[in-house]
Design a protein around this motif. Structure first.
Motif, PDB file in Angstrom:
ATOM      1  N   LEU A  88      13.343   1.037   0.382  1.00  0.00           N
ATOM      2  CA  LEU A  88      13.532   1.366   1.795  1.00  0.00           C
ATOM      3  C   LEU A  88      13.644   0.065   2.592  1.00  0.00           C
ATOM      4  CD1 LEU A  88      10.877   4.228   2.133  1.00  0.00           C
ATOM      5  CD2 LEU A  88      13.354   4.473   1.875  1.00  0.00           C
ATOM      6  N   PRO A  89      14.835  -0.324   2.979  1.00  0.00           N
ATOM      7  CA  PRO A  89      15.012  -1.603   3.670  1.00  0.00           C
ATOM      8  C   PRO A  89      14.158  -1.750   4.922  1.00  0.00           C
ATOM      9  CG  PRO A  89      17.138  -0.720   2.990  1.00  0.00           C
ATOM     10  CD  PRO A  89      16.124   0.347   2.720  1.00  0.00           C
ATOM     11  N   ALA A  90      13.842  -0.641   5.594  1.00  0.00           N
ATOM     12  CA  ALA A  90      13.060  -0.710   6.827  1.00  0.00           C
ATOM     13  C   ALA A  90      11.559  -0.765   6.582  1.00  0.00           C
ATOM     14  CB  ALA A  90      13.379   0.487   7.725  1.00  0.00           C
ATOM     15  N   ALA A  91      11.146  -0.653   5.323  1.00  0.00           N
ATOM     16  CA  ALA A  91       9.709  -0.604   5.012  1.00  0.00           C
ATOM     17  C   ALA A  91       9.133  -2.013   4.951  1.00  0.00           C
ATOM     18  CB  ALA A  91       9.470   0.138   3.705  1.00  0.00           C
ATOM     19  N   HIS A  92       8.860  -2.572   6.109  1.00  0.00           N
ATOM     20  CA  HIS A  92       8.203  -3.881   6.177  1.00  0.00           C
ATOM     21  C   HIS A  92       6.744  -3.779   5.754  1.00  0.00           C
ATOM     22  CE1 HIS A  92       6.734  -7.688   7.793  1.00  0.00           C
ATOM     23  NE2 HIS A  92       5.835  -7.012   8.483  1.00  0.00           N
ATOM     24  N   CYS A  93       6.111  -2.657   6.099  1.00  0.00           N
ATOM     25  CA  CYS A  93       4.692  -2.460   5.817  1.00  0.00           C
ATOM     26  C   CYS A  93       4.479  -1.087   5.189  1.00  0.00           C
ATOM     27  CB  CYS A  93       3.887  -2.570   7.122  1.00  0.00           C
ATOM     28  SG  CYS A  93       2.107  -2.333   6.927  1.00  0.00           S
ATOM     29  N   VAL A  94       3.538  -1.012   4.242  1.00  0.00           N
ATOM     30  CA  VAL A  94       3.179   0.254   3.595  1.00  0.00           C
ATOM     31  C   VAL A  94       1.659   0.359   3.576  1.00  0.00           C
ATOM     32  CG1 VAL A  94       3.343   1.678   1.513  1.00  0.00           C
ATOM     33  CG2 VAL A  94       5.240   0.150   2.124  1.00  0.00           C
ATOM     34  N   MET A  95       1.131   1.508   3.991  1.00  0.00           N
ATOM     35  CA  MET A  95      -0.313   1.751   4.015  1.00  0.00           C
ATOM     36  C   MET A  95      -0.634   3.032   3.259  1.00  0.00           C
ATOM     37  SD  MET A  95      -1.115   0.958   8.041  1.00  0.00           S
ATOM     38  CE  MET A  95      -0.779  -0.662   8.756  1.00  0.00           C
ATOM     39  N   HIS A  96      -1.727   3.001   2.510  1.00  0.00           N
ATOM     40  CA  HIS A  96      -2.132   4.166   1.717  1.00  0.00           C
ATOM     41  C   HIS A  96      -3.639   4.339   1.815  1.00  0.00           C
ATOM     42  CE1 HIS A  96      -2.618   7.049  -1.429  1.00  0.00           C
ATOM     43  NE2 HIS A  96      -3.075   6.187  -2.319  1.00  0.00           N
TER      44      HIS A  96
END
Length: 265
Positions: free
Chosen positions: A114-122
């Motif tokens: 996902l090119p727009a996924a600069h940050c991922v939180m879980h």
């Protein structure tokens, strides 16, 4: 792999004195976010992850991201002990801390796909996992779910997320939706900035908390499709033109600073 004896660098220093200013800024902001999660109680012992993809100014176009050192509680994460890795989970900054395979497998798939996924939180919060385990998932019955109209994706449980072949299926499940419920597992959010991602996850978390409380008392009052769609259009906390969560995040950073500012080290 043995962890270093000290988890915190001397005041005013980072692990690499010659670190690029953009990486330094990303490390400090991400470390602050880990401390915010700890303050909010969004922790799962030493597990779960928040990752940030480093900008091209740092990586020269290579896909690299920062992740928490496996073995530390979120309250122990600092700018200097965050680990820089590539999409294969290889450590790039000489860190002696190990990395949890369940962290980079899912997060790398999203950062890469996902090119727009600069940050991922879980997260594995009680309310989040409870709703993830509920037949029907998140229901459109409260102020917070109404702000997530059309924004929530679901991904079926496939076990502990350490197998790379799950990545393409996860990406298909997500599509372009930034709020994700991992069935039987927990919550996930991604966004163009760390602050925007936090705003999405916070709203999803609150929606789950209110739903859990409501269903414990009886049948909820549903929110109509038209009203929910208008709520999502009117919600400003995700909109880049209105800061996309920056004001809220900055306020929480100030609160963390008053408690313990060692995350900057």
């Amino acid at each position: 792999m043995n962890a270093p004896a000290s988890t915190i660098a001397p005041p005013g220093t980072l692990m690499h004195p010659s670190i690029h200013p953009d990486e330094r800024a990303a490390r400090v902001k991400l470390a602050a976010c880990y401390r915010i999660f700890a303050m909010l109680g969004w922790t799962e012992m030493i597990y779960n992850h928040i990752t940030v993809r480093l900008p091209d100014s740092v990586t020269g176009g290579e896909k690299q991201f920062l992740i928490n050192p496996f073995g530390l509680h979120y309250s122990e994460v600092t700018a200097s002990n965050l680990v820089k890795i590539d999409l294969q989970g290889r450590v790039l900054d000489g860190s002696r801390w190990p990395v949890n395979p369940a962290g980079f497998t899912v997060h790398a798939a999203i950062h890469d796909g996902l090119p727009a996924a600069h940050c991922v939180m879980h997260t594995h919060t009680t309310a989040g996992v409870a709703v993830a385990c509920l037949q029907g998932g998140l229901q459109q019955n409260n102020f917070y779910t109404a702000q997530l109209h059309g924004m929530v994706a679901y991904h079926d449980f496939e076990g502990i997320t350490i197998h790379a072949d799950e990545g393409p299926r996860l990406l298909r499940s997500i599509g372009d939706k930034p709020a994700v419920i991992l069935r039987n597992h927990g919550l996930l959010a991604w966004g163009e900035t760390l602050e925007q991602t936090f705003a999405i996850l916070w709203t999803l978390q609150r929606a789950c908390e209110i739903q859990m409380a409501t269903l414990s008392m009886g049948a909820p009052i549903p929110v109509g499709e038209a009203v929910a769609a208008r709520c999502t259009e009117d919600a400003l906390q995700f909109n880049p033109n209105h800061g996309a969560g920056r004001d809220v995040f900055d306020a929480l950073v100030r609160q963390v600073d008053r408690i313990d500012a060692t995350y900057k080290q």
